[in-house]
Design an enzyme around this catalytic site. Structure first.
Site, PDB file in Angstrom:
ATOM      1  N   GLU A  45       0.831  -1.300   0.196  1.00  0.00           N
ATOM      2  CA  GLU A  45       0.127  -0.077  -0.056  1.00  0.00           C
ATOM      3  C   GLU A  45       0.909   1.083  -0.029  1.00  0.00           C
ATOM      4  O   GLU A  45       0.195   2.375  -0.499  1.00  0.00           O
ATOM      5  CB  GLU A  45      -0.904   0.102   1.323  1.00  0.00           C
ATOM      6  CG  GLU A  45      -1.876  -1.210   1.224  1.00  0.00           C
ATOM      7  CD  GLU A  45      -2.641  -1.301   2.735  1.00  0.00           C
ATOM      8  OE1 GLU A  45      -3.953  -1.453   2.506  1.00  0.00           O
ATOM      9  OE2 GLU A  45      -2.005  -1.219   3.735  1.00  0.00           O
ATOM     10  N   ASP A 235     -12.113  -5.837  -2.477  1.00  0.00           N
ATOM     11  CA  ASP A 235     -13.223  -7.164  -2.285  1.00  0.00           C
ATOM     12  C   ASP A 235     -14.534  -6.630  -1.774  1.00  0.00           C
ATOM     13  O   ASP A 235     -14.729  -5.420  -1.187  1.00  0.00           O
ATOM     14  CB  ASP A 235     -12.517  -8.350  -1.232  1.00  0.00           C
ATOM     15  CG  ASP A 235     -12.332  -7.820   0.143  1.00  0.00           C
ATOM     16  OD1 ASP A 235     -13.274  -7.677   1.124  1.00  0.00           O
ATOM     17  OD2 ASP A 235     -11.051  -7.466   0.356  1.00  0.00           O
TER      18      ASP A 235
END
Length: 287
Positions: A45, A235
């Site tokens: 990230e 997700d």
């Protein structure tokens, strides 16, 4: 007479030195850091931002590496906190107390909870909540809002201006139809459960769930430091969450990082514009 003159002269020099040090100290205290703290839970990230930044210095504290430098012309300190609320809170406190950051941005990925929130959409937090804080007895789990300053709502605030900047940047990168603003639910759990997702919607009207944001926002709120939490959905936090996460986490991480880059670019442009206006105003006054 000469001795008295010398003593008087030395006394005056000493007094001038003390006064100079006092004035310097006062101005030093008045100067505030403009360095923005940027946190991610995982290397994937943060790596896009580290590669894009002009890193001037690296420091290791408590097992975390803090990268100090410039990104899009702005002073920043970048750091990977590690996964979960404990490490996120520790990292946030270090950024505030050690580096005296002027603001905090948490960037990374999350699971989509809101019905309209799709994979690869962005959620900009308007408030955070610790969904796993409460009492677990034989009668089941009872959530509590005591983890927040406002125990009635249990919601942890974020900074409106910094979050608005994040929203505008996300819209610039993805388009407004893929950007959402709302509550992000935080807990020390990877959620892959449709029924629990429905519970997060019902209890908190959450749009996303993750594992660090509320901890960062809570510590920032305690220290009165502006904070924004931004997440790109890897997700849908359902039964397919693990597979979707594995497929999307790299792209989602880069998307979230690109929003941060745009935020910093906008900040840099705003500061440059402000300086230009001040320069014109000063010139007009002198003229």
């Amino acid at each position: 007479m000469k001795k008295l003159f010398k003593k008087t002269l030395w006394l005056l020099v000493l007094m001038a030195l003390i006064l100079s040090m006092s004035v310097t100290s006062i101005f030093a205290k008045e100067e505030k850091s403009t360095r923005l703290g940027i946190i991610s839970a995982m290397s994937v990230e943060l790596e896009t931002l580290i590669k894009a930044a002009d890193i001037e210095k690296e420091e290791s504290i408590g097992g975390m590496t803090f990268y100090l430098g410039k990104l899009q012309g702005e002073d920043v300190v970048l750091v990977k906190s590690g996964v979960g609320k404990v490490l996120a809170a520790s990292c946030t406190a270090t950024l505030i107390n050690k580096y005296e950051v002027s603001g905090l941005v948490f960037t990374g990925i999350a699971g989509g909870v809101g019905d309209d929130v799709k994979v690869m959409d962005m959620v900009i937090g308007t408030a955070l909540v610790q969904h796993d804080y409460g009492t677990n007895s034989n009668d089941g789990f009872v959530w509590s809002g005591k983890a927040a300053a406002d125990e009635d709502s249990g919601l942890i605030p974020v900074d409106e201006a910094l979050s608005k900047l994040a929203y505008d940047s996300a819209c610039s990168i993805l388009g407004a139809d893929k950007v959402h603003q709302g509550i992000i639910a935080t807990g020390d759990q990877f959620i892959a459960n449709e029924s629990y997702v429905a519970e997060l919607q019902k209890k908190f009207k959450a749009l996303a769930c993750e594992m660090e944001g509320a901890a960062v926002a809570r510590v920032a709120d305690q220290f009165d430091v502006p904070c924004a939490i931004i997440r790109c959905m890897s997700d849908k936090a359902d039964g397919l969450a693990h597979d979707a996460y594995d497929f999307n986490y790299e792209e989602a991480s880069k998307t979230s990082a690109s929003v941060v880059m745009d935020m910093l670019a906008k900040l840099s442009e705003a500061q440059t514009s402000s300086k230009d206006k001040n320069s014109v105003s000063t010139t007009e006054t002198v003229g």
